[in-house]
Design a protein around this motif. Structure first.
Motif, mmCIF file in Angstrom:
data_model
loop_
_atom_site.group_PDB
_atom_site.id
_atom_site.type_symbol
_atom_site.label_atom_id
_atom_site.label_comp_id
_atom_site.label_asym_id
_atom_site.label_seq_id
_atom_site.Cartn_x
_atom_site.Cartn_y
_atom_site.Cartn_z
ATOM 1 N N VAL A 53 0.658 -1.251 0.058
ATOM 2 C CA VAL A 53 -0.113 -0.020 -0.142
ATOM 3 C C VAL A 53 0.880 1.297 -0.107
ATOM 4 C CG1 VAL A 53 -1.758 1.119 1.305
ATOM 5 C CG2 VAL A 53 -1.991 -1.239 1.300
ATOM 6 N N SER B 295 -2.329 -5.488 7.515
ATOM 7 C CA SER B 295 -2.970 -5.591 5.998
ATOM 8 C C SER B 295 -4.172 -4.967 6.041
ATOM 9 C CB SER B 295 -3.074 -6.956 5.744
ATOM 10 O OG SER B 295 -3.603 -7.179 4.641
ATOM 11 N N GLU B 296 -4.545 -4.333 5.059
ATOM 12 C CA GLU B 296 -5.731 -3.786 4.599
ATOM 13 C C GLU B 296 -6.773 -4.774 4.971
ATOM 14 O OE1 GLU B 296 -5.430 -0.164 1.526
ATOM 15 O OE2 GLU B 296 -5.850 -2.297 0.601
ATOM 16 N N ALA C 36 -1.943 -0.083 7.849
ATOM 17 C CA ALA C 36 -2.109 -0.981 6.803
ATOM 18 C C ALA C 36 -1.191 -0.815 5.686
ATOM 19 C CB ALA C 36 -3.508 -1.254 6.034
ATOM 20 N N THR D 8 -1.681 -5.154 1.027
ATOM 21 C CA THR D 8 -2.814 -5.724 0.691
ATOM 22 C C THR D 8 -2.689 -7.167 0.026
ATOM 23 O OG1 THR D 8 -5.274 -5.641 0.222
ATOM 24 C CG2 THR D 8 -3.558 -4.905 -1.249
#
Length: 517
Positions: free
Chosen positions: A297, A395-396, A417, A420
Motif C-alpha cells: 500500500v 494488512s488492509e 495497513a 494488501t
C-alpha cells in the motif's frame, strides 16, 4: 522483425534437474509451447505475462501433430515473440527437436538449442543403476521403445519389427529403451529370439526422478509378466544388461513419508519457500498455485505522522512477515534511524513474523504460544499499562478482532495497513495448473484471503468437483473455508508451515493405515 525460438530440454521429470540455461530461456520467453509430462514447476519459471500453449502427446493419441507444432512455433516467431519450446529430456534424443530446427531454419527463424538431461541416463541413475561400469558394460545403446506411425507397416503390409533385435542382441553393453513399456513383451522376446541370454537382468523404472518413482526388477524372461502384475505405466525407462541388477544394492533415492502425494500450495510464490521445501523433503510432489499476490500500500500521511511521533508509542505490533519487511524497508527509504525504536516493546504473531523481525536484529518482547489475534490480544491486555499506546502494522484485509479488542479494553492505538492481498491473474497458467488441481491429493490454505481468492479463480462448483483433501493453517482460515462451502479435512495444530507439514504427514499416514486395513 521475427522473434527467436528456444528448443529446450526440460530434463527427466524432476524440475530441479532443469539446467540454469533452460530456466533463463523460459524466463525471457513470451510464449511457452510445452509437452505432456512437463512438471508444472518448470513452467512456473515463466514471467507473469507469458502465454502457454499445450501441444502434449498422449500415448496412442497425438493431440497436436508435429507439423502443426512446427506451424505454431513459426506463427509466434513471425509475430516477433520469443518462444520457448519445452520438451522432456533432451530435445535431440527422440524429441523431434531436429525436425523443428530444420523447419525453423527453412523459414528463416533464429533458434537456439538448450540441451536437457536425458532420462536415458538420469532415470537409471536415480534408481542406482550406472549405465556404464568397467566390470559390466563399456558401451551404452539408447533405443526408442515404440513404433512410429509412419514406419510400423512394411511395404508388403506386414508389421515391421520394433528395431534391429538381431544386432542389439549381440551387444554386450547396456541397452536402454525409452517409451517402451507398452511394448516390453516384444522387446524381450525379440532380444531372446536372436540369442540374448534369458537371464539377462532388466530393471524398469517408472516415473523416474519423481516422488512416485518405483523400480521393478527381473530378467528378459520374466520382466514383461512382472510389469503386467505391478501395473507399470508410462513414463518408464527399461534398462537391460548386467548393470541393471546393481540398482538393487546401489539404490539411493529416498522416497520419504509423503512419497506419491501430490500437494498444492496456494501461498504467494515469494512466501511459499519454507512450506514447499519442507513438503518436498518428505517426498511430496508439490505444485505452487499462487492464488494471491502481496501488494504494498502506498505511503500516506498517516504513516509519516506515525514515524514523526514514534516516541509516543509503547508497543509496535506486527501480524505478519510482510508487515515487518515493508515497515523496515520504508524506514530505510526515509532514512529513519532504527535507534528511534529504542524503548518501544515489540510483539508479533507467528514464527515467520518472528523470524522476519530477527533478521532486522530485533527480538519480540511478546509472542503468543498460539499464533492467533485472539491470543495476541489476551497476552497484550495482561502486559499493557494504562498510558501505553500501540502502533499496529498490518494488512488492509486484516480481521477486526484485534482492533475491536483494543477498543473494548480502552487501549489507545494507531493502525497502519502497509500491504494488501489481491487475487492473482493467472491467465493462461490455469491451462496447466487446473489439471494439477484435479490430480492433487491435498490442497493447502495458509490464510483466509487465499481461500477467497481460490474460490474467485475457480468457482465453488469447480471446487466441489476436486477430489483433494483441504488442509488449513489454523481455525481462522478453516472458518473462512467453511463460509465458502469448502469442506476442510484437517487443521494444523501449530499455525505455521511446520504445522501444515506435520498435519499432512499425519493425514497421509492415517490414509495409508486405512488402506491397509
Amino acid at each position: 522483425m521475427a522473434g527467436k525460438v528456444y528448443i529446450i530440454g526440460a530434463g527427466p521429470g524432476n524440475y530441479k534437474l532443469l539446467t540454469l540455461k533452460a530456466a533463463e530461456a523460459i524466463k525471457q520467453s513470451d510464449v511457452i509451447v510445452y509437452d505432456r509430462l512437463i512438471d508444472s514447476n518448470v513452467l512456473g519459471f515463466a514471467h507473469d505475462g507469458a502465454e502457454f500453449v499445450y501441444v502434449g502427446k498422449q500415448p496412442q493419441h497425438h493431440q497436436v501433430p508435429q507439423k502443426e507444432i512446427n506451424k505454431i512455433l513459426l506463427k509466434y516467431a513471425n509475430e516477433g515473440r520469443t518462444v520457448a519450446r519445452v520438451k522432456g529430456g533432451d530435445p535431440f534424443l527422440f524429441g523431434r527437436g531436429g525436425e523443428e530446427c530444420e523447419y525453423l531454419h527453412k523459414n528463416g527463424i533464429e533458434f537456439e538449442v538448450v540441451p536437457g538431461i536425458t532420462s536415458a541416463i538420469a532415470v537409471p541413475a536415480y534408481a542406482g543403476i550406472p549405465v556404464t561400469h568397467r566390470e559390466h558394460a563399456s558401451s551404452l545403446h539408447i533405443i526408442t521403445g515404440h513404433h512410429s506411425v509412419e514406419n510400423k507397416i512394411s511395404g508388403d503390409g506386414e508389421d515391421k519389427p520394433l528395431c534391429d533385435f538381431e544386432t542389439l542382441a549381440k551387444q554386450e553393453g547396456t541397452l536402454v529403451f525409452l517409451m517402451g513399456v507398452k511394448n516390453i513383451g516384444e522387446i524381450c522376446s525379440g532380444l531372446m529370439k536372436f540369442g540374448k541370454e534369458p537371464r539377462t537382468p532388466v530393471a524398469v523404472v517408472e516415473k523416474g526422478t519423481r516422488p512416485g518413482q518405483r523400480v521393478v526388477n527381473g530378467t528378459l524372461s520374466d520382466i514383461a509378466e512382472k510389469c503386467v502384475h505391478y501395473r507399470v505405466k508410462s513414463p518408464a525407462v527399461i534398462v537391460a544388461g548386467q548393470v541393471a541388477e546393481l540398482g538393487e544394492s546401489l539404490g539411493w533415492y529416498s522416497k520419504g513419508v509423503l512419497s506419491g502425494n501430490r500437494i498444492v500450495v496456494t501461498r504467494p510464490a515469494e512466501h511459499s519457500d519454507t512450506l514447499v521445501k519442507g513438503l518436498e523433503a518428505h517426498g511430496a510432489h508439490v505444485t505452487e498455485f499462487p492464488v494471491i499476490k502481496i501488494t504494498e500500500v502506498q505511503e500516506n500521511e498517516q504513516f509519516h505522522t506515525a514515524l514523526n511521533r514514534l516516541d509516543s508509542y509503547s508497543w509496535l505490533i506486527f501480524t505478519s512477515a510482510n508487515g515487518v519487511e515493508i515497515f523496515f524497508r520504508r524506514l530505510n527509504q526515509l532514512k529513519t534511524d532504527i535507534r528511534r525504536l529504542y524503548g518501544i516493546k515489540l510483539a508479533v504473531v507467528g514464527s515467520a513474523t518472528e523470524k522476519a523481525l530477527n533478521s532486522k536484529g530485533l527480538y519480540p518482547d511478546y509472542i503468543p504460544e498460539k499464533y492467533t489475534s485472539k491470543e495476541l490480544l489476551s497476552g497484550l491486555i495482561e502486559r499493557i499499562e494504562g498510558r501505553d499506546k500501540i502502533l499496529l502494522i498490518d494488512s488492509e484485509l486484516s480481521r477486526p478482532e484485534l482492533t475491536r479488542g483494543f477498543k473494548d479494553n480502552g487501549i489507545a492505538y494507531d493502525e497502519i495497513a502497509v500491504y494488501t492481498a489481491e487475487t492473482s491473474n493467472l491467465g493462461s497458467r490455469l491451462d496447466y495448473l487446473v489439471p494439477e488441481l484435479e490430480k492433487a491429493d491435498i490442497i493447502t490454505f495458509a490464510s483466509p484471503s487465499a481461500v477467497k481468492a481460490f474460490v474467485t479463480i475457480l468457482g465453488k462448483e469447480k471446487i466441489r468437483e476436486l477430489p483433494a483433501h483441504m488442509v488449513c493453517i489454523g481455525p481462522v482460515t478453516a472458518g473462512a473455508a467453511a463460509e465458502e462451502g469448502i469442506t476442510v479435512t484437517a487443521v494444523a495444530e501449530q499455525y505455521n508451515s511446520e504445522g501444515i507439514i506435520n498435519k499432512i504427514i499425519e493425514l497421509s499416514e492415517n490414509r495409508r493405515l486405512n488402506t491397509q486395513q
